[in-house]
Scaffold this motif. Structure first.
Motif, mmCIF file in Angstrom:
data_model
loop_
_atom_site.group_PDB
_atom_site.id
_atom_site.type_symbol
_atom_site.label_atom_id
_atom_site.label_comp_id
_atom_site.label_asym_id
_atom_site.label_seq_id
_atom_site.Cartn_x
_atom_site.Cartn_y
_atom_site.Cartn_z
ATOM 1 N N ASN A 220 -6.154 42.471 118.764
ATOM 2 C CA ASN A 220 -6.173 43.994 118.867
ATOM 3 C C ASN A 220 -6.347 44.480 120.738
ATOM 4 N N THR A 221 -6.692 43.616 121.224
ATOM 5 C CA THR A 221 -7.416 44.328 122.561
ATOM 6 C C THR A 221 -8.068 45.512 122.429
ATOM 7 N N PHE A 222 -8.683 45.714 121.663
ATOM 8 C CA PHE A 222 -9.834 46.816 121.464
ATOM 9 C C PHE A 222 -11.029 45.873 121.280
ATOM 10 N N GLY A 223 -11.233 44.438 121.186
ATOM 11 C CA GLY A 223 -12.854 43.865 121.681
ATOM 12 C C GLY A 223 -13.532 43.896 122.445
ATOM 13 N N VAL A 335 -5.084 54.274 126.306
ATOM 14 C CA VAL A 335 -5.424 54.070 125.328
ATOM 15 C C VAL A 335 -6.983 53.621 125.025
ATOM 16 N N ARG A 336 -6.862 52.010 125.939
ATOM 17 C CA ARG A 336 -7.846 51.438 125.390
ATOM 18 C C ARG A 336 -9.252 52.447 125.862
ATOM 19 N N ALA A 337 -9.119 52.491 127.419
ATOM 20 C CA ALA A 337 -9.985 53.562 128.223
ATOM 21 C C ALA A 337 -10.944 54.694 127.635
ATOM 22 N N LEU A 338 -10.025 55.218 126.511
ATOM 23 C CA LEU A 338 -10.195 56.302 125.919
ATOM 24 C C LEU A 338 -11.121 56.162 124.654
ATOM 25 N N SER A 341 -14.919 53.742 125.716
ATOM 26 C CA SER A 341 -15.472 54.914 125.870
ATOM 27 C C SER A 341 -15.885 55.494 124.977
ATOM 28 N N LEU A 342 -14.932 56.177 123.593
ATOM 29 C CA LEU A 342 -15.535 56.661 122.227
ATOM 30 C C LEU A 342 -16.791 55.978 121.727
ATOM 31 N N ARG A 343 -16.309 54.526 121.591
ATOM 32 C CA ARG A 343 -16.896 53.928 120.982
ATOM 33 C C ARG A 343 -18.396 53.413 121.682
ATOM 34 N N CYS A 344 -18.262 53.597 122.381
ATOM 35 C CA CYS A 344 -19.652 53.237 123.933
ATOM 36 C C CYS A 344 -20.194 54.876 122.991
ATOM 37 N N TRP A 345 -20.030 55.972 123.711
ATOM 38 C CA TRP A 345 -20.310 57.261 122.734
ATOM 39 C C TRP A 345 -20.662 57.254 121.891
ATOM 40 N N ALA A 346 -19.944 56.596 120.664
ATOM 41 C CA ALA A 346 -20.407 57.076 119.136
ATOM 42 C C ALA A 346 -21.448 56.099 118.411
ATOM 43 N N SER A 364 -12.093 53.016 111.978
ATOM 44 C CA SER A 364 -11.630 54.282 111.883
ATOM 45 C C SER A 364 -11.760 55.286 112.890
ATOM 46 N N LEU A 365 -12.729 55.194 113.962
ATOM 47 C CA LEU A 365 -13.211 56.152 114.889
ATOM 48 C C LEU A 365 -11.542 55.362 116.223
ATOM 49 N N THR A 366 -11.135 53.760 115.838
ATOM 50 C CA THR A 366 -10.141 54.105 116.918
ATOM 51 C C THR A 366 -8.974 54.491 116.015
ATOM 52 N N MET A 367 -8.795 54.972 114.948
ATOM 53 C CA MET A 367 -7.392 55.258 114.825
ATOM 54 C C MET A 367 -8.228 57.143 114.745
ATOM 55 N N MET A 368 -8.956 57.224 114.741
ATOM 56 C CA MET A 368 -8.663 58.652 115.121
ATOM 57 C C MET A 368 -8.101 59.396 116.300
ATOM 58 N N VAL A 369 -8.517 58.042 117.262
ATOM 59 C CA VAL A 369 -7.974 58.624 118.625
ATOM 60 C C VAL A 369 -6.464 58.514 118.768
ATOM 61 N N MET A 370 -6.165 57.074 118.023
ATOM 62 C CA MET A 370 -4.439 57.129 117.987
ATOM 63 C C MET A 370 -4.197 58.157 117.377
ATOM 64 N N PHE A 371 -4.268 58.549 116.629
ATOM 65 C CA PHE A 371 -4.347 59.977 116.009
ATOM 66 C C PHE A 371 -3.899 61.563 116.762
ATOM 67 N N PHE A 372 -5.151 61.264 117.921
ATOM 68 C CA PHE A 372 -5.297 62.517 118.543
ATOM 69 C C PHE A 372 -4.160 61.969 119.403
#
Length: 558
Positions: A220-223, A335-338, A341-346, A364-372
């Motif tokens: 999905n490009t987020f691995g 999108v992927r950069a954000l 970074s947020l996954r690493c931060w979390a 869930s965190l990825t979906m929060m980023v998509m919503f944002f």
């Protein structure tokens, strides 16, 4: 040398979607033209998967001696056919992944490979595409011999990443450095598809028309390097073939075992495949059959590739979710950069975990980023309903009564006019969710809107397809409150830090400062601002115009 923001995305993402090798034989010119048309636009999810699955079937994995001569090994293998690509990696010894141009080359090599001598243990005579290469007459390493280049299969530790982030001149650059270090490499993706292809070889012994395909983070490009391989056994090709059978004056069909439910059939299929991998699969270890789960699966470790694997059956909605995220990740490099970074931060702050629990999951965190990103003005990515409006007949998918339709051709999606930098987006993400009314509202990615929560779960994120499900139902109140507090403190750090002074002092700044656990110092004793751990929340509450700390509980509910 500092990495600058402009034009960095393509430079930092080498070889993500390579053009397929030129095809030979009849129709070659027409196929080459078709390839050129495909490569002129962004490939669809299905095109990418089809290409990689076909590559994997032409690929072998060879365990090599520690002093392997790369040139001689490739010369020998080339006698069986042209080699398209190869690489070496370390995993309990040196391994070489070899991709041939033709599938017949694999068969040619298998014809001359010997059966291991059974000295202490009897071998199971299954001829896979896993080989061991040894030298009959080993010689001492010569001065001219150079070690092979090893492709990395894991990301660097966070403390080393923080040092790399010092080289950047903006938070945006830092985020692209992190992305480049953590994302799946071209080699790692090939290895994942090979793992699926090797399992497929076993499945086809029972079900000749089946395929084993990866889904989730592998596609999905987020691995992230090191993530598990989710794979599923797919019978869709068999079903589509049956549907295409022409009807004549008579009808003929296979006699097949009939079971009372699809779930029972799935359990029996996975039970047999699990036993097969456990008893006969080279390198398949720690096989666990978890057949009574909501989604039955087989877990196992695949030692030759180094992956932890989960095998399920025909998980169609999960595939649609993978394709949706692929589209979002491909539309805009921010999108992927954000997300990375947020996954690493979390993870650094204990907001996510690799084991199941009450914390926020990566999904869930990825979906929060998509919503944002859907909520930006103008939006950076479209809502699911907007993607559905662009769908044509071939994009229509109704699965289990759920409408999973959306456009697959990325060229039909207009690019965003949003020009915000990642610096702005990162800070605004923390502010947005630091002030989000979780007590009242839920996140709906189909509509891209906040809507009233249908029930009282602390965090409610609508499943994009199964709209009666909350993908974050596992999250409890303390974990949500911790997320909000960390988001507010991170926003405060980004707003208040003296970036120039911290760069001069060679102290962590920007994203690097967020990747150090708050209130602690790292091994190099790089100090955060004195008192920040105890005073941050109060200062931030003032800066965000929240009157007192009790509003934190009010924002997320009791």
């Amino acid at each position: 040398m500092a990495l600058r923001a402009g034009g960095r995305a393509l430079r930092l993402l080498p070889g993500r979607l390579r053009a397929p090798a030129a095809r030979l034989g009849s129709g070659g010119a027409a196929e080459a033209q078709e390839d050129a048309e495909v490569n002129a636009r962004k490939k669809t999810f299905t095109e990418v998967q089809t290409e990689r699955l076909e590559q994997a079937e032409r690929t072998v994995l060879i365990k090599c001696p520690s002093r392997v001569n790369e040139k001689k090994l490739l010369q020998y293998l080339s006698s069986h056919g042209k080699i398209n690509s190869h690489f070496f990696f370390e995993n309990r010894g040196i391994h070489a992944l070899i991709e041939f141009s033709e599938k017949s080359s694999v068969a040619s090599l298998q014809d001359v490979v010997g059966i291991p001598k059974a000295v202490e243990h009897h071998v199971v005579p299954f001829k896979s595409r896993l080989f061991t290469f040894t030298l009959k007459n080993p010689v001492a390493k010569t001065a001219e011999e150079t070690p092979v280049h090893l492709s990395r299969q894991s990301h660097i530790p966070v403390n080393e990443l923080i040092q790399k982030l010092h080289q950047a001149d903006s938070i945006s650059s830092q985020m692209y450095i992190l992305l480049n270090e953590y994302q799946l490499t071209e080699e790692n993706i090939k290895l994942r598809f090979l793992a699926c292809s090797l399992v497929q070889d076993f499945a086809r012994a029972y079900f000749p028309d089946s395929t084993v395909k990866p889904f989730g983070s592998s596609v999905n490009t987020f691995g992230k390097l090191g993530c598990d391989v989710d794979m599923f056994l797919d019978f869709r090709d068999t079903q589509e073939h049956a549907a295409k059978m022409k009807k004549g004056p008579f009808e003929m069909e296979y006699q097949m075992k009939r079971l009372p439910s699809e779930r029972l059939a799935t359990q029996k299929i996975l039970s047999v495949i699990g036993d097969c991998l456990d008893n006969f699969g080279p390198g398949c270890m720690s096989v666990q059959k978890i057949l009574n789960a909501r989604c039955p699966l087989v877990k196992f470790a695949h030692q030759p590739t180094g992956f932890q694997c989960d095998l399920s059956v025909s998980n169609s909605i999960a595939i649609r979710s993978s394709e949706l995220l692929y589209i979002y990740g491909t539309l805009d490099p921010r999108v992927r950069a954000l997300v990375f970074s947020l996954r690493c931060w979390a993870r650094v702050h204990g907001l996510t975990n690799s084991i199941p629990g009450t914390w926020i999951t990566n999904f869930s965190l990825t979906m929060m980023v998509m919503f944002f990103l859907q909520k930006r003005s103008p939006p950076i990515i479209p809502t699911l309903d907007q993607l559905k409006e662009l769908a044509d007949e071939k994009d229509k998918h109704i699965i289990g009564g759920y409408d999973c339709s959306f456009v697959s051709d990325l060229s039909k999606i207009n690019p965003t006019k949003n020009t915000e930098t990642l610096d702005e987006l990162l800070c605004d993400f923390f502010e947005y969710f630091g002030n989000f009314d979780f007590r009242k509202n839920s996140l709906n990615l189909r509509r891209g809107k906040e809507v009233n929560k249908p029930e009282s779960s602390p965090l409610y994120i609508w499943n994009p397809f199964e709209q009666d499900l909350n993908i974050s139902k596992n999250v409890n109140q303390p974990q949500l409150e911790k997320f909000v507090a960390m988001a507010r403190e991170s926003a405060w750090i980004l707003q208040k830090e003296d970036r120039t002074q911290r760069m001069i002092n060679k102290e962590p700044w920007g994203l690097a400062a967020l990747l150090i656990p708050f209130g602690k110092s790292n091994t190099n004793k790089m100090r955060r601002t004195k008192g920040m751990g105890s005073e941050t929340i109060r200062s931030l509450l003032d800066s965000l115009k929240l009157s007192n700390a009790s509003n934190l509980q009010k924002a997320v509910g009791k």
